[in-house]
Design a protein around this motif. Structure first.
Motif, PDB file in Angstrom:
ATOM      1  N   LEU A 111      -2.188 151.581  49.452  1.00  0.00           N
ATOM      2  CA  LEU A 111      -1.198 152.324  48.740  1.00  0.00           C
ATOM      3  C   LEU A 111      -0.080 152.194  50.297  1.00  0.00           C
ATOM      4  O   LEU A 111       1.544 153.022  49.545  1.00  0.00           O
ATOM      5  CB  LEU A 111      -1.495 153.973  48.699  1.00  0.00           C
TER       6      LEU A 111
ATOM      7  N   GLN B 268      -4.066 160.559  46.152  1.00  0.00           N
ATOM      8  CA  GLN B 268      -4.671 159.751  45.889  1.00  0.00           C
ATOM      9  C   GLN B 268      -4.693 159.073  47.451  1.00  0.00           C
ATOM     10  O   GLN B 268      -6.080 159.309  47.756  1.00  0.00           O
ATOM     11  CB  GLN B 268      -4.482 157.867  45.014  1.00  0.00           C
TER      12      GLN B 268
ATOM     13  N   GLU C 205       5.327 159.791  39.423  1.00  0.00           N
ATOM     14  CA  GLU C 205       4.401 158.234  40.733  1.00  0.00           C
ATOM     15  C   GLU C 205       4.253 158.531  41.927  1.00  0.00           C
ATOM     16  O   GLU C 205       3.105 157.978  42.056  1.00  0.00           O
ATOM     17  CB  GLU C 205       4.886 157.395  39.988  1.00  0.00           C
ATOM     18  N   ASN C 206       4.867 159.082  42.576  1.00  0.00           N
ATOM     19  CA  ASN C 206       4.776 158.704  43.818  1.00  0.00           C
ATOM     20  C   ASN C 206       3.534 160.269  43.954  1.00  0.00           C
ATOM     21  O   ASN C 206       2.842 160.109  45.434  1.00  0.00           O
ATOM     22  CB  ASN C 206       6.641 159.104  44.945  1.00  0.00           C
TER      23      ASN C 206
ATOM     24  N   GLU D 253       1.440 161.353  42.492  1.00  0.00           N
ATOM     25  CA  GLU D 253       0.286 160.847  41.868  1.00  0.00           C
ATOM     26  C   GLU D 253      -0.335 159.672  43.341  1.00  0.00           C
ATOM     27  O   GLU D 253      -1.713 160.113  43.939  1.00  0.00           O
ATOM     28  CB  GLU D 253       0.420 160.102  40.953  1.00  0.00           C
ATOM     29  N   ARG D 254       0.717 159.595  44.083  1.00  0.00           N
ATOM     30  CA  ARG D 254       0.247 158.459  44.997  1.00  0.00           C
ATOM     31  C   ARG D 254      -0.066 159.315  46.376  1.00  0.00           C
ATOM     32  O   ARG D 254      -1.810 158.553  46.819  1.00  0.00           O
ATOM     33  CB  ARG D 254       1.253 157.103  45.454  1.00  0.00           C
TER      34      ARG D 254
ATOM     35  N   GLY E 225       6.718 152.088  45.089  1.00  0.00           N
ATOM     36  CA  GLY E 225       5.403 152.187  45.061  1.00  0.00           C
ATOM     37  C   GLY E 225       4.156 152.398  46.101  1.00  0.00           C
ATOM     38  O   GLY E 225       3.510 152.690  46.145  1.00  0.00           O
ATOM     39  N   ARG E 226       5.209 151.486  47.331  1.00  0.00           N
ATOM     40  CA  ARG E 226       4.012 151.968  48.447  1.00  0.00           C
ATOM     41  C   ARG E 226       5.191 153.130  49.812  1.00  0.00           C
ATOM     42  O   ARG E 226       5.916 153.319  49.447  1.00  0.00           O
ATOM     43  CB  ARG E 226       4.003 150.501  49.002  1.00  0.00           C
TER      44      ARG E 226
END
Length: 145
Positions: free
Chosen positions: A39, A24, A17-18, A20-21, A123-124
């Motif tokens: 983000l 982005q 997930e990280n 993926e961020r 997630g940030r």
């Protein structure tokens, strides 16, 4: 009861997930010269001191955006591409990127290679440090070759 430690699968899923961020962020920069603010953590730190010794301090989000936009705008069509992603731990992503493009007003293409160390929490993105050297970046991430 016994403490529950997340399984390797869960840790890897968090890491994916990280990644993926981070992807982005690069997509936003390549498309719009903008990073998606949502983000980033409010306490985000951008550490480019290895490359810009005259900018000794670590920058916050807005200052980092301004500084980077100056760099991006030296190119006609700036692009950043991931060459390699290195698993650090669930909270850190290390990647090797190639960035650059055609210099504004010239026919010259200039490409640079950097190693980015991203730190994420909940997630940030809380921190990004930029390195020219892979082993220095891994060291910064608490890893060794």
């Amino acid at each position: 009861g016994l403490p529950i430690t997340p399984s390797r699968e869960i840790l890897h899923a968090m890491w994916e997930e990280n990644v993926e961020r981070v992807r982005q962020v690069y997509e936003g920069v390549t498309a719009r010269m903008e990073v998606p603010r949502e983000l980033f953590d409010p306490d985000y730190e951008f550490d480019n001191t290895e490359l810009w010794p005259d900018v000794a301090e670590v920058l916050g989000f807005d200052a980092a955006q301004t500084a980077m936009r100056e760099y991006w705008e030296t190119f006609e069509a700036y692009r950043v591409e991931i060459d390699e992603v290195i698993y650090a731990d669930q909270g850190r992503v290390v990647d090797v990127v190639r960035d650059g493009g055609r210099m504004r007003g010239t026919d010259a293409e200039v490409w640079n290679r950097f190693v980015h160390v991203w730190t994420l929490r909940n997630g940030r993105i809380v921190r990004l440090s930029v390195h020219t050297d892979r082993s220095r970046a891994l060291e910064a991430a608490g890893l060794s070759e």
